[in-house]
Design a protein around this motif. Structure first.
Motif: not given
Lengths: 108, 127
Positions: B104, B107-111
């Motif tokens: 992502d 938002n600098s996030y992984y999933y």
């Protein structure tokens, strides 16, 4: 830390809102995914990503992340929501995958 | 719609090798997807065993790494788990699963999530 920590048990009155939490350092870079497991059944993915529900999962299930904590919220809990819920994530440095210990949800 | 089905011996002798197969139907195993094995001892929580990508890349649980091999057979559209030197502690329900993962960027996030699971197969280690 490469662990995910969940409260062992939570209860909620029928129709009320409940939040199940998951804590771990990996959650600072990975969203938690959440699974519902009923006795004798395989886990079922209910939330993944920022707040995505697979097809067929009711809208009353939602997820959120803040810092090292992720939450699964059930808004208007139903009797059929009584299950064990597991959070899941991955360590961004080692790629090792982990599960929380599970939270048994009782709907009163 | 992808479906997964585990198969293999339900009883394995101590010090032997546990071998399970996960048949993938409804889609090719060689697509851009990771596949996973997870187990659950009786009355306990879920334990990740390892993941495999169609290219052959693998990630294993460090506590099992010395005993685990996950492999993939594109011609048979299935992937397999081998766990050697088993003991009673390896008795569990074993699940295979499909992984969805990504980044992502906003938002600098992984999933990472396991969106399709097999029904599970029970393996008992006993003489």
């Amino acid at each position: 830390s490469s662990e995910l920590t969940q409260d062992p048990a939570v209860s909620v009155a029928l129709g009320q809102t409940v939040r199940i939490t998951c804590r771990g350092d990996s959650l600072r870079s990975y969203y938690a995914s959440w699974y519902q497991q009923k006795p004798g059944q395989a886990p079922l993915l209910v939330i993944y990503g920022k707040n995505s529900r697979p097809s067929g999962i009711p809208e009353r299930f939602s997820g959120s992340n803040s810092g090292n904590t992720a939450s699964l919220t059930i808004t208007g809990a139903q009797a059929e929501d009584e299950s064990v819920y597991y959070c899941n994530s991955r360590d961004s440095f080692t790629n090792h995958v982990m599960f929380g210990g599970g939270t048994k949800l009782t709907v009163l | 719609q992808v479906q997964l089905q585990e198969s293999g011996p339900g009883l394995v002798k101590p010090s032997g090798t546990l071998s399970l197969t996960c048949d993938v139907s409804g889609g090719p195993i060689s697509s851009n997807i990771w596949w996973s094995w997870v187990r659950q001892p009786p009355g306990k929580g879920l334990e990740w065993i390892g993941d495999m990508y169609q290219s052959g890349s693998t990630d294993y649980n460090p506590s099992l790494k010395s005993r685990v091999t996950i492999s993939l057979d594109k011609s048979k559209n299935h992937f397999s788990l081998n766990l050697s030197s088993v003991t009673a502690a390896d008795s569990a329900v074993y699940y295979c699963a499909r992984i969805i993962s990504g980044h992502d960027y906003s938002n600098s996030y992984y999933y990472y999530a396991m969106d399709v699971w097999g029904q599970g197969t029970t393996v008992t280690v006993s003489s």
